[in-house]
Motif scaffolding. Structure first.
Motif, PDB file in Angstrom:
ATOM      1  N   ARG A 246       8.633  -6.764  13.202  1.00 16.94           N
ATOM      2  CA  ARG A 246       9.202  -6.004  12.084  1.00 16.94           C
ATOM      3  C   ARG A 246       9.139  -6.852  10.825  1.00 16.94           C
ATOM      4  O   ARG A 246       9.628  -7.977  10.800  1.00 16.94           O
ATOM      5  CB  ARG A 246      10.636  -5.613  12.358  1.00 16.94           C
ATOM      6  N   ASP A 247       8.521  -6.292   9.795  1.00 16.26           N
ATOM      7  CA  ASP A 247       8.471  -6.920   8.472  1.00 16.26           C
ATOM      8  C   ASP A 247       9.869  -6.832   7.864  1.00 16.26           C
ATOM      9  O   ASP A 247      10.511  -5.790   7.933  1.00 16.26           O
ATOM     10  CB  ASP A 247       7.446  -6.170   7.618  1.00 16.26           C
ATOM     11  N   LEU A 248      10.335  -7.911   7.265  1.00 12.35           N
ATOM     12  CA  LEU A 248      11.663  -7.933   6.658  1.00 12.35           C
ATOM     13  C   LEU A 248      11.590  -7.746   5.148  1.00 12.35           C
ATOM     14  O   LEU A 248      12.381  -8.320   4.412  1.00 12.35           O
ATOM     15  CB  LEU A 248      12.379  -9.245   7.016  1.00 12.35           C
TER      16      LEU A 248
ATOM     17  N   GLY B  56       3.400  -9.018   3.514  1.00 12.99           N
ATOM     18  CA  GLY B  56       3.362  -8.136   4.664  1.00 12.99           C
ATOM     19  C   GLY B  56       2.937  -8.722   5.987  1.00 12.99           C
ATOM     20  O   GLY B  56       2.675  -9.909   6.127  1.00 12.99           O
ATOM     21  N   VAL B  57       2.888  -7.816   6.964  1.00 15.45           N
ATOM     22  CA  VAL B  57       2.507  -8.100   8.339  1.00 15.45           C
ATOM     23  C   VAL B  57       1.405  -7.102   8.696  1.00 15.45           C
ATOM     24  O   VAL B  57       1.505  -5.924   8.350  1.00 15.45           O
ATOM     25  CB  VAL B  57       3.717  -7.910   9.287  1.00 15.45           C
TER      26      VAL B  57
ATOM     27  N   ARG C  57      -1.682  -2.930   7.802  1.00 19.04           N
ATOM     28  CA  ARG C  57      -0.354  -3.355   7.373  1.00 19.04           C
ATOM     29  C   ARG C  57       0.691  -2.415   7.958  1.00 19.04           C
ATOM     30  O   ARG C  57       0.523  -1.188   7.923  1.00 19.04           O
ATOM     31  CB  ARG C  57      -0.258  -3.379   5.852  1.00 19.04           C
ATOM     32  N   VAL C  58       1.755  -3.003   8.525  1.00 22.94           N
ATOM     33  CA  VAL C  58       2.807  -2.224   9.183  1.00 22.94           C
ATOM     34  C   VAL C  58       4.183  -2.694   8.741  1.00 22.94           C
ATOM     35  O   VAL C  58       4.362  -3.839   8.333  1.00 22.94           O
ATOM     36  CB  VAL C  58       2.706  -2.311  10.725  1.00 22.94           C
ATOM     37  N   VAL C  59       5.143  -1.799   8.846  1.00 27.65           N
ATOM     38  CA  VAL C  59       6.549  -2.137   8.678  1.00 27.65           C
ATOM     39  C   VAL C  59       7.083  -2.629  10.013  1.00 27.65           C
ATOM     40  O   VAL C  59       7.814  -3.610  10.090  1.00 27.65           O
ATOM     41  CB  VAL C  59       7.366  -0.914   8.197  1.00 27.65           C
TER      42      VAL C  59
ATOM     43  N   GLN D 201      -1.183 -10.714  11.838  1.00 22.53           N
ATOM     44  CA  GLN D 201      -1.291 -11.523  10.631  1.00 22.53           C
ATOM     45  C   GLN D 201       0.051 -11.539   9.931  1.00 22.53           C
ATOM     46  O   GLN D 201       0.629 -10.492   9.641  1.00 22.53           O
ATOM     47  CB  GLN D 201      -2.368 -10.978   9.697  1.00 22.53           C
ATOM     48  N   ILE D 202       0.549 -12.751   9.673  1.00 28.52           N
ATOM     49  CA  ILE D 202       1.809 -12.975   8.968  1.00 28.52           C
ATOM     50  C   ILE D 202       1.445 -13.762   7.727  1.00 28.52           C
ATOM     51  O   ILE D 202       1.093 -14.947   7.821  1.00 28.52           O
ATOM     52  CB  ILE D 202       2.808 -13.751   9.846  1.00 28.52           C
ATOM     53  N   GLY D 203       1.505 -13.121   6.558  1.00 26.68           N
ATOM     54  CA  GLY D 203       1.023 -13.780   5.337  1.00 26.68           C
ATOM     55  C   GLY D 203      -0.446 -14.098   5.512  1.00 26.68           C
ATOM     56  O   GLY D 203      -1.258 -13.222   5.772  1.00 26.68           O
TER      57      GLY D 203
END
Length: 133
Positions: A55-57, A62-63, A69-71, A82-84
């Motif tokens: 979960r993207d905070l 984004g993630v 790209r997902v929430v 992918q995180i950053g």
């Protein structure tokens, strides 16, 4: 084999050995990723039953799961996370329910109205500091 995130570039390999892991630049995060493209509190990865969810905070960059790209989204073995600017491949035994959707695209997310319970329930978002205890 325990579930882990194998780095596809410069980042560290990450063993997912806790039910919930907080990713970000802040020193109190479980997994610290030191890059200006990673928010202080960027996202969480959690074991939910027999699968993983990310979960993207409310991060700036984004993630992404498999380039989308997902929430929030489920992670399956072989997925690319992918995180950053850090890219990982999900490895290990992670099995999820067969008929669930994988992800909620960021473009479908609606921001809650300011002052609503949904807006105030967000504990970590963007680059805000931790609330005082």
């Amino acid at each position: 084999m325990p579930t882990q995130l194998l780095s596809l570039a410069d980042g560290p390999n990450i063993l997912l050995d806790k039910p919930i892991l907080l990713f970000g630049r802040h020193e109190e995060c479980d997994i610290q990723l030191n890059s200006k493209k990673v928010s202080r509190r960027h996202c969480v990865v959690a074991h939910i039953g027999d699968y993983l969810v990310v979960r993207d905070l409310g991060s700036t960059n984004g993630v992404k799961i498999n380039g989308q790209r997902v929430v929030e989204g489920k992670l399956h073995p072989g997925d690319e996370l992918q995180i950053g600017n850090f890219k990982y491949q999900v490895c290990g035994e992670v099995v999820g329910p067969a008929n669930d959707d994988q992800a909620v695209p960021a473009t479908e997310r609606e921001a809650p109205p300011p002052g609503s319970p949904e807006a105030s329930s967000r504990r970590w978002s963007n680059d805000d500091d931790f609330p005082a205890d």
